[in-house]
Design an enzyme around this catalytic site. Sequence first.
Site, mmCIF file in Angstrom:
data_model
loop_
_atom_site.group_PDB
_atom_site.id
_atom_site.type_symbol
_atom_site.label_atom_id
_atom_site.label_comp_id
_atom_site.label_asym_id
_atom_site.label_seq_id
_atom_site.Cartn_x
_atom_site.Cartn_y
_atom_site.Cartn_z
ATOM 1 C CG HIS A 1 -2.056 0.939 1.093
ATOM 2 N ND1 HIS A 1 -1.960 2.291 1.352
ATOM 3 C CD2 HIS A 1 -3.310 0.715 0.656
ATOM 4 C CE1 HIS A 1 -3.129 2.839 1.112
ATOM 5 N NE2 HIS A 1 -3.971 1.917 0.679
ATOM 6 C CG ASP B 1 -8.171 -4.142 -3.078
ATOM 7 O OD1 ASP B 1 -7.338 -3.226 -3.016
ATOM 8 O OD2 ASP B 1 -9.380 -3.953 -3.299
HETATM 9 C C1 SDX Z 1 -5.977 0.251 -3.071
HETATM 10 O O1 SDX Z 1 -4.272 4.756 -2.013
HETATM 11 C C2 SDX Z 1 -5.207 4.104 -1.465
HETATM 12 O O2 SDX Z 1 -5.694 4.451 -0.395
HETATM 13 C C3 SDX Z 1 -5.736 2.932 -2.270
HETATM 14 C C4 SDX Z 1 -6.788 2.083 -1.576
HETATM 15 C C5 SDX Z 1 -8.053 2.833 -1.342
HETATM 16 O O3 SDX Z 1 -8.805 2.421 -0.460
HETATM 17 O O4 SDX Z 1 -8.342 3.772 -2.146
HETATM 18 O O5 SDX Z 1 -6.293 1.629 -0.325
HETATM 19 C C6 SDX Z 1 -7.159 0.857 -2.425
HETATM 20 O O6 SDX Z 1 -5.656 0.609 -4.164
HETATM 21 C C7 SDX Z 1 -5.160 -0.763 -2.296
HETATM 22 C C8 SDX Z 1 -3.917 -1.235 -3.094
HETATM 23 C C9 SDX Z 1 -4.374 -2.340 -4.054
HETATM 24 N N1 SDX Z 1 -3.274 -2.712 -4.976
HETATM 25 C C10 SDX Z 1 -2.703 -3.909 -4.944
HETATM 26 O O7 SDX Z 1 -2.928 -4.789 -4.099
HETATM 27 C C11 SDX Z 1 -1.730 -4.159 -6.103
HETATM 28 C C12 SDX Z 1 -0.403 -4.713 -5.560
HETATM 29 N N2 SDX Z 1 0.252 -3.663 -4.793
HETATM 30 C C13 SDX Z 1 1.273 -2.867 -5.497
HETATM 31 O O8 SDX Z 1 0.931 -2.554 -6.815
HETATM 32 C C14 SDX Z 1 1.763 -1.697 -4.651
HETATM 33 O O9 SDX Z 1 1.983 -2.183 -3.396
HETATM 34 C C15 SDX Z 1 0.932 -0.432 -4.546
HETATM 35 C C16 SDX Z 1 0.674 0.172 -5.860
HETATM 36 C C17 SDX Z 1 -0.351 -0.710 -3.843
HETATM 37 C C18 SDX Z 1 1.735 0.547 -3.685
HETATM 38 O O10 SDX Z 1 2.864 0.785 -4.329
HETATM 39 P P1 SDX Z 1 3.958 1.822 -3.696
HETATM 40 O O11 SDX Z 1 3.731 2.138 -2.298
HETATM 41 O O12 SDX Z 1 4.055 2.965 -4.656
HETATM 42 O O13 SDX Z 1 5.206 0.988 -3.635
HETATM 43 P P2 SDX Z 1 6.136 0.703 -4.852
HETATM 44 O O14 SDX Z 1 5.297 0.330 -6.035
HETATM 45 O O15 SDX Z 1 7.077 1.841 -5.020
HETATM 46 O O16 SDX Z 1 6.880 -0.590 -4.309
HETATM 47 C C19 SDX Z 1 7.872 -0.448 -3.298
HETATM 48 C C20 SDX Z 1 8.681 -1.722 -3.414
HETATM 49 C C21 SDX Z 1 9.078 -2.010 -4.865
HETATM 50 O O17 SDX Z 1 10.290 -2.721 -4.797
HETATM 51 P P3 SDX Z 1 11.676 -1.866 -5.086
HETATM 52 O O18 SDX Z 1 11.507 -1.188 -6.441
HETATM 53 O O19 SDX Z 1 11.772 -0.858 -3.955
HETATM 54 O O20 SDX Z 1 12.757 -2.901 -5.085
HETATM 55 O O21 SDX Z 1 7.882 -2.837 -2.997
HETATM 56 C C22 SDX Z 1 7.677 -3.702 -4.092
HETATM 57 C C23 SDX Z 1 8.022 -2.940 -5.358
HETATM 58 O O22 SDX Z 1 8.509 -3.823 -6.352
HETATM 59 N N3 SDX Z 1 6.267 -4.059 -4.071
HETATM 60 C C24 SDX Z 1 5.810 -5.297 -4.261
HETATM 61 C C25 SDX Z 1 4.400 -5.193 -4.120
HETATM 62 N N4 SDX Z 1 4.086 -3.925 -3.867
HETATM 63 C C26 SDX Z 1 5.230 -3.221 -3.847
HETATM 64 N N5 SDX Z 1 6.422 -6.457 -4.543
HETATM 65 C C27 SDX Z 1 5.630 -7.555 -4.657
HETATM 66 N N6 SDX Z 1 4.280 -7.527 -4.544
HETATM 67 C C28 SDX Z 1 3.643 -6.375 -4.263
HETATM 68 N N7 SDX Z 1 2.327 -6.369 -4.138
#
Ligand code: SDX
Length: 431
Positions: free
Chosen positions: A307, A365
């Site tokens: 998140h 989710d």
């Molecule tokens: C919602 O904003 C909100 O409030 C949203 C929400 C709402 O109620 O409106 O809460 C609803 O959208 C919840 C989130 C649902 N999405 C998912 O479950 C999809 C999977 N999650 C990722 O796409 C990700 O975690 C995000 C988009 C949710 C958050 O991304 P961030 O905080 O921008 O983090 P990032 O993408 O920069 O990742 C940081 C690191 C990365 O590794 P590095 O580049 O630092 O090496 O963590 C890794 C990412 O690769 N990472 C994951 C991961 N999420 C982040 N690795 C594996 N699996 C994951 N799910």
Amino acid sequence: MEAKKTAKLSFDGKEIELPIYSPTAGPDVLDIRKLYAQGDVFTYDPGFTSTAACDSTITFIDGDEGILLHRGYPIGQLAAKSHYLEVCYLLLYGELPDAKQLEDFETRVTRHTMVHEQMHNFFRGFRRDAHPMATLVGVVGAMSAFYHDSLDINDPWQREVAAIRLIAKLPTIAAMAYKYSIGQPFVYPRNDLDYAANFLHMCFAVPAEKYNVDPILARAMDRIFILHADHEQNASTSTVRLASSSGANPFACIAAGIACLWGPAHGGANQACLEMLKEIGSVDRIPEFIARAKDKNDPFRLMGFGHRVYKNFDPRATVMKQSADEVLDLLGVENNPLLQVAKELERIALQDEYFAEKKLFPNVDFYSGIILEATGFPTSMFTPIFALSRTVGWISQWKEQIADPQMKIGRPRQLYLGETHRDYVDIENRG
Ligand code: SDX
């Protein structure tokens, strides 16, 4: 807002003093509104990870402590003690209603649940296999073609009517999108059912026989609505605010929010999460997917984990997990293989140092899809249910922004890295 302290920025021989404001909760904010005029520089913050785009009194999130407050009330208490329409009242008007206010509000919403009969024709233009989110974006946007008496955003009464219409009609439109996709006739809303029961009835009733809504499923549905109601300045809410800043009508703004929510990184994650659990299929394949999620060269991510704000746990996931157990016990599918995979995936992921280091925890989710599937919804209906739940959050934030005297059209700047001036070259002189 009054600045209690300031920050000094010194560069290129300039010294700029920037006001710092202190919130009632959360980090202080640095007011950079005069930075370009005084310093001739922009700030740079793609994804707005360190940028407050507005001030608000609706929802507060503490990502480190796993805190979510709606008008100060913790989400766990609201999910346990309140119901969705009462939470809608709280988000819209700022206070919990007394008995009379609640009755009036519920009556107004109930009496707006039908859609203009001609809107049924919209659905006929879509393919039956259209994703219900595509239908939702189209039909909600088209509400501005019907409800001309609630388009003027400068009229407080029309804003109020638009808010009630959207909260009342989104479940009806989402249910119609579902019925159309499975070739069944639309089911009209019923005023004798509460909000969640009405939605289940519109989705699962058929004219050929009586459909009795199971109260435990209705309660679980209502709780899912509450847990998705609002979440401060997330991507889709920020989209609604930016659309609203141009003066666009409320139906167009909510359609923009629905479009943004559809993405798998946001509201589309519940559908993507369940599809991932199905792809994993069994507990013994979990290590393979954990390895893929950690592999920098593999774009795969564990859907339902991580998140932007929560870096400890998502308090909504905690409540959702309890709900999943209740619903699956009720349906006698507590041994649901997907739930077993989900629980084992959560257990393994939370032990893995990669997920601990990246602070990746199950989000809202992760469990919602399991409840929705057990309730009989196809995965394509998961995000439309998120959208109908979030409509009250979008419209509450929309109302707050329009009433803000500081509101102006949103217009971010950029760090330009393209070509500087060059003259046109006739085609015979190119190459
Ligand atoms: C919602 O904003 C909100 O409030 C949203 C929400 C709402 O109620 O409106 O809460 C609803 O959208 C919840 C989130 C649902 N999405 C998912 O479950 C999809 C999977 N999650 C990722 O796409 C990700 O975690 C995000 C988009 C949710 C958050 O991304 P961030 O905080 O921008 O983090 P990032 O993408 O920069 O990742 C940081 C690191 C990365 O590794 P590095 O580049 O630092 O090496 O963590 C890794 C990412 O690769 N990472 C994951 C991961 N999420 C982040 N690795 C594996 N699996 C994951 N799910």
